[in-house]
Structure formats: structure tokens, C-alpha cells
Design an enzyme around this catalytic site. Sequence first.
Site, PDB file in Angstrom:
ATOM      1  N   SER A 106      59.187  -5.470  -0.379  1.00 56.14           N
ATOM      2  CA  SER A 106      58.222  -6.465  -0.854  1.00 56.14           C
ATOM      3  C   SER A 106      57.913  -7.493   0.244  1.00 56.14           C
ATOM      4  O   SER A 106      57.425  -7.130   1.311  1.00 56.14           O
ATOM      5  CB  SER A 106      58.760  -7.123  -2.125  1.00 56.14           C
ATOM      6  OG  SER A 106      57.782  -7.923  -2.742  1.00 56.14           O
ATOM      7  N   ASP A 160      53.248   0.083  -9.165  1.00 59.04           N
ATOM      8  CA  ASP A 160      53.608  -1.280  -8.740  1.00 59.04           C
ATOM      9  C   ASP A 160      52.577  -2.288  -9.260  1.00 59.04           C
ATOM     10  O   ASP A 160      51.393  -2.188  -8.948  1.00 59.04           O
ATOM     11  CB  ASP A 160      53.668  -1.338  -7.201  1.00 59.04           C
ATOM     12  CG  ASP A 160      54.405  -2.566  -6.680  1.00 59.04           C
ATOM     13  OD1 ASP A 160      54.349  -3.607  -7.339  1.00 59.04           O
ATOM     14  OD2 ASP A 160      55.024  -2.454  -5.612  1.00 59.04           O
ATOM     15  N   HIS A 192      57.630  -1.954  -9.047  1.00 61.70           N
ATOM     16  CA  HIS A 192      57.986  -2.783  -7.886  1.00 61.70           C
ATOM     17  C   HIS A 192      59.499  -2.803  -7.717  1.00 61.70           C
ATOM     18  O   HIS A 192      60.168  -3.801  -7.995  1.00 61.70           O
ATOM     19  CB  HIS A 192      57.423  -4.195  -8.077  1.00 61.70           C
ATOM     20  CG  HIS A 192      57.444  -5.006  -6.816  1.00 61.70           C
ATOM     21  ND1 HIS A 192      56.686  -4.679  -5.708  1.00 61.70           N
ATOM     22  CD2 HIS A 192      58.128  -6.120  -6.467  1.00 61.70           C
ATOM     23  CE1 HIS A 192      56.899  -5.557  -4.749  1.00 61.70           C
ATOM     24  NE2 HIS A 192      57.781  -6.442  -5.190  1.00 61.70           N
TER      25      HIS A 192
END
Length: 217
Positions: A106, A160, A192
Site C-alpha cells: 500500500s 481492492d 487490499h
Amino acid sequence: MARTFILWLHGLGDSGPANEPIQTQFKSPEFKNTVWLFPSAPFNPVTCNNGAVMRSWFDVPELPFKVGSPIDESSVLEAAKNVHAIIDQEIAEGTNPENVFICGLSQGGALTLASVLLYPKTLGGGAVLSGWVPFSSSVISQFPEEAKKTPILWSHGIDDKTVLFEAGQAALPFLQQAGVTCEFKAYPDLGHSISNKELQYLELWIKQRMQSSSSSS
């Protein structure tokens, strides 16, 4: 095998120690001489969370992150310098730059990309998991020629909802324009987060790129 160094950069609001169990997934004997480092980001106010203070490598103006989301380029470039200092120290201790691998999830993935593409030497590789491109194409002119030779692995879950899959895909034309080699892996039914399949492939990908010599010629 020569010493290998893997730097793992966590996501927004997470911490280094919380990510340490990831290394137990890398069971191949080639990782016997691998040094892992899981640093924690400093505490900073984060715009997308109404200025709340949390562990953050750089400011994130907007989440979910989509194609065209605003970015805070200056804080990204500053954060990359801190990663470069870690890499410099590892290379000074005798590790071949091509045995240095940066991986991130991320926000940590976005920082991985920035750190690898702005580093003056070719590294073993940069692995971006559910990340995004944290700067505009105007920064491409700052990428050293040696940095463009560092291979990138991009892994992204199709489901995601935090960093949209389309934002991950946008990395491909960006990296192509920069002259950087990128392998893009899409994971169906993954949101995610990290999956075992992603880590298994990452292990294989790093293993294939390890150098047997301890220092670059």
C-alpha cells in the site's frame, strides 16, 4: 549464497514489527543468508484521515486512491531519501546492491517504487503490493539510468477498494514511459491485503534474482 537484504515497508497506520511474520513465509534455503529489516514509519498527521496522527511514510491527500487522486510529491521524495540512507548503510557493509530488495504494501508500496526509481544504483528488485505511483510523470527525468534497470514486480488484488485496481494498472504505462521493466500480477478475489499466493510468487521472484557474489564488480 551471498548476503541478501530485504527491506519491507508497511502500509499506512501499520508498524514494522506487525509485518515481521511475513519473513517466516520465505522458507527456501536461498534465504538462509537474508537479512530482513522492518522499519516503522514516523508518526505524522495524515490528510485523508482528517489530519489524524498515525504512522505514515508521507502524506496521503485522498483514500480510496484512484486514477487521478492528488499526491503530495515533496513528502514522498523526502521519505525516499530516508529509505536511501538505509540502503546506503547496507551496501557500505558489503552487500551487493543487486542483492538488495525493497518490498512494500500500500503506502509502503508507493514508497518502494519511489525509493527504487530514484536510487543511483541498480538494485535486485522492487516489489509493490497494492501500491500506487506516488508522483507525476515530470519526476521521470530525475530517475538515474542505473535505477531504470531495477526490475519491478507489481501485485494487486482486483477487488481492492482502498487502492483501486485501475490505479495499480496505471503504473504500467508510467513505467513503460520511464523505460522500466515491470511484471504485473493481478489477483482475483483479493482486496487490499496480502495473500499467500502473492508471497509465494514474491519468494520465487526474489530467489531468481539473487546474485551469488557478495559485492558488485
